[in-house]
Design a protein around this motif. Structure first.
Motif, short mmCIF file in Angstrom:
data_model
loop_
_atom_site.label_atom_id
_atom_site.label_comp_id
_atom_site.label_asym_id
_atom_site.label_seq_id
_atom_site.Cartn_x
_atom_site.Cartn_y
_atom_site.Cartn_z
N ARG A 24 89.41 158.91 5.95
CA ARG A 24 88.20 159.82 5.41
C ARG A 24 87.59 160.52 6.23
N ARG A 25 87.22 159.46 7.43
CA ARG A 25 86.09 160.44 8.82
C ARG A 25 86.93 161.00 9.50
N ALA B 59 83.13 153.58 9.78
CA ALA B 59 84.16 154.61 10.07
C ALA B 59 83.35 155.34 10.92
N ASP B 60 81.89 155.14 11.09
CA ASP B 60 81.51 155.94 11.70
C ASP B 60 81.51 155.70 13.06
N GLU C 299 81.93 153.23 5.39
CA GLU C 299 81.04 154.71 5.87
C GLU C 299 80.17 153.98 7.83
N ASP C 300 79.36 152.88 6.99
CA ASP C 300 78.55 152.81 9.03
C ASP C 300 79.57 151.98 10.09
N THR D 4 77.89 149.91 4.54
CA THR D 4 79.08 150.48 4.04
C THR D 4 79.69 150.24 4.33
N ALA E 121 87.57 154.64 4.54
CA ALA E 121 86.18 155.08 5.01
C ALA E 121 86.72 155.69 6.35
#
Length: 249
Positions: free
Chosen positions: A24-25, A222-223, A219-220, A217, A21
């Protein structure tokens, strides 16, 4: 917007879970990303393919961490593809299955420290001549080092505790170069590293520990890493950033 346009990033353990993640971010933000993996080449290639499909740039490199000369071999592989580094994300890590301290063997203990603490130390040490002034280092820690003691993860938490000290101390040393060093501390994140561990009532209980009422997640996390990798975080260094969805409140 591409806030990381022209930047090169390396994400260790970038083939799956949080690492995927993050890779990708960072690529979506414009960075060219080196996706490191230890053994799962298929997963790494899938990550690279996903980045390319989204219009990004990436390449993979394989090095088993926790072994002799692992950092030297990792950077030799990196240098075949890139001539500079702007962002280093020390994400790769392993867990032990340990009901408690009495079940931890010396071999298990030394292995988890080799991967989770020793490898990031020497990977970072050899990164410094390559890392641009004003660069970013982000270490992936855990909520288990502060306020959430779990006897079943004692050696894992200890290894990540070492990474926390590394973060704050290195931040002070590298500040003169404008390099920031921070750690993100996820809570329970729904990834394949927990496959078979978080099921049924255990999953319901762990989700309830966050006031948000769910597991994290990839993504949580990764951001938040993306923020710390960006120019927007220029005045943040040496910090342990809670990414637990409020679990430690």
């Amino acid at each position: 917007m591409n806030p990381l346009h022209g930047k090169t990033a390396l994400v260790t353990g970038g083939s799956r879970g949080i690492g995927r993640a993050v890779a990708r971010r960072l690529a979506r933000d414009g960075a060219r990303v080196a996706v490191h993996y230890g053994s799962n080449e298929q997963a790494a290639q899938e990550t690279v393919a996903a980045i390319v499909a989204e219009g990004g740039q990436a390449f993979s490199l394989r090095t088993e961490l926790g072994t002799t000369d692992d950092a030297e071999r990792l950077w030799a592989a990196f240098d075949e593809h890139a001539d500079k580094l702007d962002i280093l994300v020390n994400n790769a890590g392993i867990l032990n299955d340990e009901p408690g301290i009495e079940h931890v063997t010396r071999r298990q203990f030394e292995r988890i420290f080799a991967v989770n603490a020793t490898a990031p130390f020497f990977v970072t040490r050899l990164a410094l001549p390559r890392l641009s002034d004003g660069g970013r280092i982000v270490n992936v820690s855990t909520m288990l080092t502060r306020g959430w003691a779990v006897p079943e993860s004692i050696s894992y938490a200890m290894s990540k505790g070492a990474l926390d000290v590394f973060t704050s101390t290195l931040a002070k040393q590298l500040a003169a170069r404008g390099i920031t060093v921070n750690a993100v501390a996820p809570g329970v994140v729904d990834t394949d590293i927990h496959q078979g561990r978080i099921v049924g009532e255990a999953r319901t209980y762990l989700a309830s520990q966050s006031p948000m009422g769910r597991l994290g997640t990839p993504e949580d996390v990764a951001d938040v890493v993306a923020f710390l990798a960006s120019e927007d975080s220029r005045w943040v260094t040496g910090q342990w950033v809670d990414v637990t969805g409020g679990t430690l409140l």
